[in-house]
Design an enzyme around this catalytic site. Structure first.
Site, mmCIF file in Angstrom:
data_model
loop_
_atom_site.group_PDB
_atom_site.id
_atom_site.type_symbol
_atom_site.label_atom_id
_atom_site.label_comp_id
_atom_site.label_asym_id
_atom_site.label_seq_id
_atom_site.Cartn_x
_atom_site.Cartn_y
_atom_site.Cartn_z
ATOM 1 N N GLY A 206 0.830 -1.216 0.000
ATOM 2 C CA GLY A 206 0.000 0.000 0.000
ATOM 3 C C GLY A 206 0.851 1.247 0.000
ATOM 4 C CG ASN A 207 -0.260 4.712 -1.472
ATOM 5 O OD1 ASN A 207 -0.954 5.522 -0.870
ATOM 6 N ND2 ASN A 207 -0.671 4.105 -2.577
#
Ligand code: CTP
Length: 397
Positions: A206-207
């Protein structure tokens, strides 16, 4: 939206009166002109000095001061809206029965503007049949009601009766009184947040995107009257307006599917999500167990949603993307504008202080296909969202 609006705040004797300090502050900050009337008993809960300083106007409390008479009729005519926050059980009962033993009640009875009641009281008082009947009575007179919250109360008990938070009062005012119709009848699609690409049932790639920018854009479009659909990856944000249709997604593939479904009849699309560019080639059906040696993760490219939408775009549809860059910012943003067939691109540079993912602030440059360029300096994400939406309205609406 609240700019230049005239808002009269009525404060009654309740512990929740401390929240009206913040309410006045937020309204003034949003550009509203604020005046305050208080019941004499409310002075025990909050200082008129604080309120007159924050509102930049004298607070009125008594019907007569020396040989002067406070003009209650003009106060109720001056205001665009009269907000009773907090509204105590006692003042509610007096409003319900037309009693007039102080200035605030005289203003209420003579007000020609809409009146919004924001009650605050302890749970048992709130649920008492007399209170509930009084609420129905004042609603029957055409007054508006911001519902009470459930939570910790001044008595130490937990239950219904907490005054709505100042931000929620402002949301209510914006929704019911001050929503503009500049984008009325136009559908807007906004994407926000990160996407999570599953590695196994418990892990993902993810980020750090917080979703704040996308949510602020969706809210700003809604405030201008648009019918807003917000497709969001996993975030902690909640849309301020119930009228925004939120579609929760997790992965880039889910976001693509939702965006494609909603795109064709959207006149305005703003793609602010930080979509994962790569996703694991395989997702393990069970949790991957730790083993000796390295774990190699093979990633495949996700579909570029913005590009896909750009290829489908028809005349009359406006498509706006974001670009997050660390170097050669404008050149890369221009390339994305062209290659993804966009009408405008909002450029974020991670080199700018206060800009980026986790902050409440941002600074951006909006580049349009027609060569327009607008630099929006360091501001809150909400303010930036308003600037972006005003750019959209100016250029295309
Ligand atoms: N975007 C998208 N789908 C993807 C990746 C990005 O729709 N799979 C969109 C983003 O929402 C944003 C724009 O493309 O509006 C630009 O995203 P950005 O990460 O800056 O650029 P990329 O096109 O992914 O290129 P690069 O990472 O190489 O800079």
């Amino acid at each position: 939206m609240l700019n230049d609006k005239k808002i009269l705040i009525g404060i009654t004797a309740s512990i929740a009166a401390y929240k009206s300090i913040l309410l006045v502050r937020l309204l003034v900050k949003a550009g509203a002109e604020v005046r305050v009337v208080m019941t004499p008993a409310a002075k025990d809960f909050v200082s008129p000095l604080v309120l007159s300083t924050l509102s930049k106007n004298r607070v009125t409390i008594e019907l007569t001061e020396g040989d002067e008479w406070a003009n209650h009729v003009m106060l109720g005519r001056w205001a665009d809206v009269f907000v009773m926050a907090p509204l105590s059980c006692n003042t509610l009962a007096k409003m319900a029965h037309g009693q007039c033993d102080n200035l605030l009640l005289a203003v209420y009875l003579s007000a020609t503007c809409p009146v919004v009641a924001v009650p605050a009281m302890d749970e048992d008082m709130w649920h008492h049949p007399a209170t509930q009947r009084n609420i129905e009575l004042i609603k029957g007179y055409g007054n508006h009601l911001v519902p009470v919250n459930r939570g910790e109360l001044a008595s130490g008990l937990y239950g219904d009766g907490r005054m709505a938070e100042p931000e929620a009062v402002i949301t209510y005012l914006n929704t019911f009184f001050f929503r503009s119709d500049k984008l009325k009848g136009r559908k807007a699609l906004v994407t926000a947040g990160p996407t999570y690409e599953a590695i196994d049932p418990v892990r993902f790639v993810g980020n750090h995107s917080s979703g704040k920018m996308g949510f602020a854009i969706a809210e700003a479009l809604y405030e201008q009257g648009a019918d807003v659909v917000l497709v969001t990856g996993p975030t902690r944000q909640r849309a301020a307006y119930e009228g925004i249709r939120v579609i929760d997604v997790v992965s880039a593939a889910d976001m693509l599917a939702a965006a494609e479904r909603e795109f064709d009849d959207s006149e305005i699309t703003v793609m602010s999500a930080a979509v994962a560019d790569y996703s694991p080639v395989t997702q393990a059906p069970e949790k991957i167990k730790k083993e000796s040696g390295e774990l190699v993760l093979t990633l495949k490219k996700t579909t570029d949603i913005l590009k896909t939408l750009g290829q489908r775009k028809k005349d009359g549809q406006l498509l706006i993307g974001f670009a997050l860059e660390t170097h050669n910012e404008k050149e890369f943003a221009q390339k994305k504008l062209q290659s993804k067939n966009l009408d405008a691109i909002v450029l974020n540079s991670l080199r700018d202080k206060g800009a980026g993912f986790a902050t409440d602030t941002n600074q951006v440059t909006v580049l349009s296909r027609s060569g327009e360029e607008r630099v929006i300096g360091l501001r809150s994400k909400k303010e930036i969202a308003h600037e972006i939406v005003s750019f959209i309205i100016q250029q295309y609406a």
